[in-house]
Write an enzyme that holds these catalytic residues in place. Structure first.
Site, PDB file in Angstrom:
ATOM      1  N   TYR C 135       0.858  -1.189   0.000  1.00 25.93           N
ATOM      2  CA  TYR C 135       0.000   0.000   0.000  1.00 25.93           C
ATOM      3  C   TYR C 135       0.893   1.238   0.000  1.00 25.93           C
ATOM      4  CZ  TYR C 135      -3.527   3.294   1.985  1.00 25.93           C
ATOM      5  OH  TYR C 135      -4.365   4.356   2.240  1.00 25.93           O
ATOM      6  N   LYS C 164      -1.715  -1.409  -3.944  1.00 28.72           N
ATOM      7  CA  LYS C 164      -2.689  -0.317  -3.879  1.00 28.72           C
ATOM      8  C   LYS C 164      -1.919   0.974  -4.020  1.00 28.72           C
ATOM      9  CE  LYS C 164      -5.981   1.998  -0.781  1.00 28.72           C
ATOM     10  NZ  LYS C 164      -6.465   2.037   0.627  1.00 28.72           N
TER      11      LYS C 164
END
Lengths: 292, 292, 292, 292
Positions: C135, C164
């Site tokens: 992320y 992400k």
């Protein structure tokens, strides 16, 4: 050539009616600067709207400035051109009319590589015997020259021998000092950094402030030179609001407005630049009055 | 006037020897672009080294371009000037020679306020009846126009009716779309954003890529128009390395180098810009070959 | 594991009085998300105030979430820790309670080198067999992972298999796609980039928007999947004002405020974060109502 | 309380084997700093890896530091917490064990509004009678407090009475000075800005440099205080390469490495931070040796 102290930047006055160069007002504003105890005069810099003039206008201003100053102080002529050939034309002209030095800022549309920048300065240096001040002002010119590049050019190009640093980053000055072992003279070109640049070893302060603040910038310079830091801080913090204001508003606009408050009619900047608003002028008057 | 599709940007060729404009090569490169199924031709943009030309050169290129294209496609002439008066001279000239539109980018030395920018466009618009494309490219021009300002100018200035957005920020396009309720046509000017800009609603793609990639940019445009996203992605990711490369290296330098690989001798960019290195050319050749 | 579609982020509800975790409201909000046709649930992300919870609280929320979802959808548990050892404790716990994957964001105080970041992920990966979503959200975490680093980690660390990307820079996604030859699934984490990310090949959209917008985010996703770009744009531009608003105001604050408008009392964020003002709530209500 | 001079920052030593706090080495490093003629000691700052410690560890280090210094110098304890409640726990503890002041930096995950930041400081101030130094270091904390906010908090919150400015922007210090009419003491927290900050009126220099440079930082401070600018520049430019190096490498990593060269075994930083490489240590040794 070893400049130090206050290097003062005149505006380029225009006639209010037709927008043409006003040589009488230029002469008046040059005399005004000389009276302020400045150490050199630098026409056709950023303040002088150098980039906005036709070649003929630029030549007119350069010649009138050299004649007016008439060797009372060194004259450094500013050159800001997009192409190498146009810069060379001006460099040769500055030498021909008897300028003492040129200050050269590469202007970009397409970003320049370090190699392109160095070739630009080399070509100009090859065209003149005048000393060259490298002028770094990424905010206006779009070209950001690293301290490493600047020091390299000063070492490799004969007449490149001074730097005006206007990025506003004091670490750049540290780097120039360190890389050149303190040998390459650098000058502060960011008004709100004047106190620190001088403390860090700047040889002088390139500024349009004497137009509006008279001998106060020189007094700041001298307080630092004498190690009177308390006094230097007083001078600096007193001048700082005006220094911020003239930079934020754009020097041609604010200096011309301030000069009009002093009775010198330098006209307004060239379009698309607009003149200072009535509010701006009032604010400017307050800041000027606060520095007595 | 409602442009859509691929708006192609030619270079301004110079003779290798004396650096003067090479009109024969210009004609050749314009024909080359027309063959690539482009939807409009935009001479004297950033790729065309507009800012580096003398006025006479600029006029020459403009006139030759309009004559060569000869109404086969719309011609949009680029204007990038520091002063309002110089921009007006060019706007009038473009109309006189029969251009279909002008693309205007305000160039800065001193930062411009929104009011100064709008007055600049208004003055130009007052001088011509041609449609005006507002060109925002802060990276080269030093002027960053917000979507709010652009949409306001399109609403308030009669012939301002198109926007070329080259900041590379897709959110700017969202804002232009939202503020104008989708009514103000905008065009992508950032090559590596082509896929997304078209998906977000751009009317077209302003690009020099067809010089080197032939009909591939058009194919990408059409895949998006047909909603064939898988195909559009294939086109885009295939072209992307070259798109990045020509932008990173500077369009005049890389496009001229690429054209020479295709047998069109457009010379090299004007100094201080330097020509592409042998390594750059080799790399460019690889990227061009990879887009078959 | 191949996730696609809408990955929905619940808040972590607190009791209004004592600020403790409100598991009943958590359950309610999870059920609400599942009803919105989402494709996965990601508790304890940025929206879930993961970084603000004690370890015990974090465990409570993780366990309650896994139990509530009860295999109806994949559950991805968020981990944001300053030290490697604290992240490992959570990774092991997530596996023990039956989560399907973990999403890990390195948080910095002192900047991390690439080598430090990779060792951080490697150590976590060594501690669990769960798939790991990298992320990247420099705006909140202070750590910015380049596409090069991310793709390298995915190649070299066994269970790192998804990304992400929340930097908001579409070029990062291009780079991930290109460097991994389209093999590494990436997910959009920047709400106002949803349309373009999906067009550029994102496998899904990680978002808290379904909390307030119901099935609309899923409809946008599906329109893109079907190549219905006109429809996708309509969905996107309709949702965009709210997407901007919830991001600008901070997701915990705005999503909790929006949920209260929907009758779910998730409390307010943990101090120093403050609750949305009455004006913010009113504005939010307008934006929600505009997406019918 | 009116601090001035050199405020020295110790590391938090860990045992090489198990990574636990090494109180013996902490004591040794505190004595080392006191011998360097520093004017105050500030444990648990950024250098002290405050943010990486468990609460129990933090308490241990705080208590050991206060006891070791034993009123020979003022002790300022650093607090960097994400939540208000956790910061309050530490503030109360610092007072209970007899610290002289606390230095508080708000850490962010979600960006904080000015209102949230002020409420954070207010809540902490309400929990203790200790003087509070506001610590602004956006590069590590993710929170950037404007001079306007800082001066406002100093005016409105009783025990907020000092500022450590580590943004590296000298203009922030100008602003603090101007807005508070020179009344709010500010301290330089950016090592490579030490000379200028002191010239601009900083009351002192918050630094980990005395760990490695002994009495040299103090000598720089005193040269400025005496207006001996030539000497101050010599000190500064001599120390500058090391100051840059320790900041660029991260203070915990580089200071611990440098201490080991001086025979103090403070271990290595906590993971994910890694220890300095052999090359880094060698370079560090050179820089330390160059300051004799």
């Amino acid at each position: 050539m070893q400049l130090s102290g206050i290097i003062a930047y005149p505006v380029t006055p225009f006639h209010s009616g037709n927008g043409e160069i006003n040589l009488a007002a230029l002469t008046q504003s040059l005399e005004h600067l000389i009276e302020q105890d400045c150490d050199a005069i630098a026409p056709l810099g950023s303040t002088g709207e150098s980039a906005y003039l036709s070649l003929a206008e630029w030549m007119n201003v350069a010649e009138c400035s050299v004649k007016t100053v008439n060797k009372r102080l060194p004259v450094i002529i500013g050159i800001s051109e997009l192409t190498t050939s146009a810069a060379i034309v001006k460099a040769k002209y500055a030498e021909r009319i008897g300028a003492d030095a040129i200050m050269v800022i590469p202007v970009s549309y397409w970003k320049l590589t370090d190699s392109e920048i160095q070739a630009y300065y080399q070509a100009i240096a090859d065209s003149t015997s005048l000393p060259i001040m490298v002028y770094n002002n990424p905010g206006t010119s779009g070209v950001d020259m690293s301290p490493e590049l600047i020091v390299k050019m000063a070492a490799e190009i004969d007449n490149v021998c001074m730097v005006k640093e206007s990025s506003g980053d004091i670490q750049r000055m540290h780097k120039i000092f360190s890389l050149s072992q303190g040998k390459l003279p650098f000058y502060n070109g960011c008004n709100p950094l004047a106190l620190e640049a001088l403390c860090a070893g700047a040889s002088g302060w390139c500024t349009a402030a004497p137009n509006l603040l008279g001998k106060h910038p020189k007094a700041l310079y001298q307080a630092v030179r004498c190690g009177e830091l308390e006094k230097a801080r007083q001078h600096f913090y007193q001048q700082l609001p005006l220094l911020h204001y003239i930079v934020a508003g754009g020097l041609p606009k604010t200096i011309k407005a301030g000069l009009s408050l002093l009775g010198i009619d330098a006209g307004i900047p060239r379009q698309p630049l607009q003149e200072a608003s009535a509010e701006d002028k009032a604010k400017l008057g307050e800041y000027m009055a606060a520095v007595q």
